[in-house]
Enzyme design. Structure first.
Site, PDB file in Angstrom:
ATOM      1  CD  GLU A 234      -4.312  41.221  15.438  1.00 61.66           C
ATOM      2  OE1 GLU A 234      -5.143  41.789  14.739  1.00 61.66           O
ATOM      3  OE2 GLU A 234      -4.617  40.549  16.434  1.00 61.66           O
ATOM      4  CG  ASP A 235       3.495  42.078  12.258  1.00 65.64           C
ATOM      5  OD1 ASP A 235       3.948  42.730  13.209  1.00 65.64           O
ATOM      6  OD2 ASP A 235       4.067  41.968  11.165  1.00 65.64           O
ATOM      7  CE  LYS A 236      -0.775  48.937   8.231  1.00 63.19           C
ATOM      8  NZ  LYS A 236      -0.093  50.195   7.848  1.00 63.19           N
TER       9      LYS A 236
ATOM     10  CE  LYS B 110       6.919  40.393  11.570  1.00 64.71           C
ATOM     11  NZ  LYS B 110       6.853  41.747  10.969  1.00 64.71           N
TER      12      LYS B 110
ATOM     13  CB  SER C 157      -1.036  38.901  11.647  1.00 66.59           C
ATOM     14  OG  SER C 157       0.337  38.861  11.923  1.00 66.59           O
TER      15      SER C 157
END
Length: 381
Positions: free
Chosen positions: A225-227, A348, A229
């Site tokens: 995951e993204d930071k 993304k 998210s």
């Protein structure tokens, strides 16, 4: 003539030239006689031979095994375990003298002195602690150094599975490794492989180190995951292997940590050997370079009709399917996408179309950017 009668002359020849203790003498012949006690056989063979000198082979090492037994008991006092095994390091000169006797009298197929020492230590430790000796899959392993007089102990790794929910943004999934040891474990990081605990990995590791002890923690993530998210719903599954744990049971099934909540903690046999297949349900907020309308957004439904090709820098190509897709227009140049897809699709890049085909930018024929995305569900197949 019985086998015992045959070995008596050989034993007498050896005793005329060498002083041997009961253990070392008996060990030379127990396998031929299918006996289990080296000491008792040695005592029987020496009944007419008395000597007060030190054993030629072991220098009376077996008389001092209780000293090393107590060392083992002290080493294991902080560990929970039900089975063990023993290894040993002894002086090379002892092994050399043992080899001399076995070679000179052509004694084949017998245990070496190192094997006998570990067997005796195992018997003594098992009798004292009521723990089981297990050479195949022990929960702790002793390495007793009889040469330098110390004992090393290692416990079998422990693997757990669980799920975490991350209700805050700006929190990394993975922890940066210790710069001194690159994650292997050293004195600077207290042998954990990480110095800080400011990530999902860090908080779970710190919790488990406090509950179970141990050195390093190796994670297997079911997706990334993204930071920024959020991880919502039932959370993201993970596996973690704790090296050298002191305890083997975790009473806590869940934990509310500083930034995350962990649930479904349970001990499992091992981490997956192959990547697990999973589906993710994501909510993504997307901005566009041009004005969008409902008619244009309807084109996104076509994404479920054929696989999405993902190209990596290494040249590897994979295909991922969009299982369902919904959208909600926010304003003239932004919308929210709700979609379920096969794990491994880079969200993304899927939006921008960077080495992903077809991407959302390609479908809408305009430049699109993912502002942030959150996970509502991660389902293991």
């Amino acid at each position: 003539m019985t086998t015992y009668q045959k070995i008596i002359p050989i034993a007498n020849q050896i005793l005329k030239k060498y002083d041997l203790c009961d253990h070392c003498l008996g060990r030379l012949f127990t396998k031929q006689l299918y006996l289990s006690s080296n000491k008792l056989l040695g005592k029987k063979l020496k009944k007419n031979s008395k000597s007060s000198q030190r054993c030629y082979i072991c220098k009376n090492l077996f008389d001092n095994l209780n000293y090393f037994l107590n060392m083992m008991i002290d080493s294991a006092s902080h560990y929970s375990y039900s089975s063990f095994s023993v290894g040993a390091t002894i002086k090379p000169s002892i092994i050399d003298r043992d080899d001399v006797i076995r070679s000179k009298y052509k004694l084949k197929g017998i245990d070496g002195i190192k094997t006998d020492v570990t067997k005796e230590l195992g018997k003594l430790f098992s009798k004292k602690t009521k723990k089981s000796f297990d050479s195949l899959d022990p929960e702790i392993v002793f390495t007793v150094n009889l040469k330098d007089e110390f004992c090393d102990i290692r416990s079998k790794s422990l693997t757990l599975s669980g799920r975490y929910v991350k209700p805050v943004r700006g929190f990394l999934q993975k922890q940066k490794s210790c710069s001194n040891c690159s994650g292997k474990g050293c004195r600077i990081c207290d042998f954990h492989g990480i110095k800080e605990f400011d990530s999902v990995e860090g908080e779970i590791s710190q919790f488990l180190f406090k509950k179970l002890g141990g050195t390093t923690a190796k994670f297997t993530w079911i997706g990334g995951e993204d930071k920024s998210s959020l991880i919502l719903g039932t959370g993201r599954p993970f596996f973690v292997k704790i090296q050298n744990p002191h305890k083997r049971k975790l009473r806590a099934k869940s934990a509310n940590l500083e930034h995350i909540k962990v649930s479904n903690f349970k001990i499992v046999a091992d981490s997956p050997k192959k990547p697990l297949k999973f589906n993710s349900s994501v909510e993504a907020r997307i901005s566009t370079s041009s004005i969008i309308d409902a008619k244009l957004l309807r084109k996104l439904k076509n994404l479920t009709k054929k696989p999405i090709a993902v190209y990596e820098k290494s040249g590897k190509r994979s295909e991922k399917r969009i299982l369902s897709i919904k959208y909600k227009k926010s304003d003239e140049t932004s919308f929210t996408l709700f979609f379920k897809f096969e794990g491994g699709l880079p969200v993304k890049r899927f939006v921008t179309g960077d080495d992903v085909s077809p991407g959302i930018s390609q479908i809408l024929d305009m430049s699109c950017k993912c502002l942030e995305f959150d996970f509502h569900d991660v389902e293991v197949k």
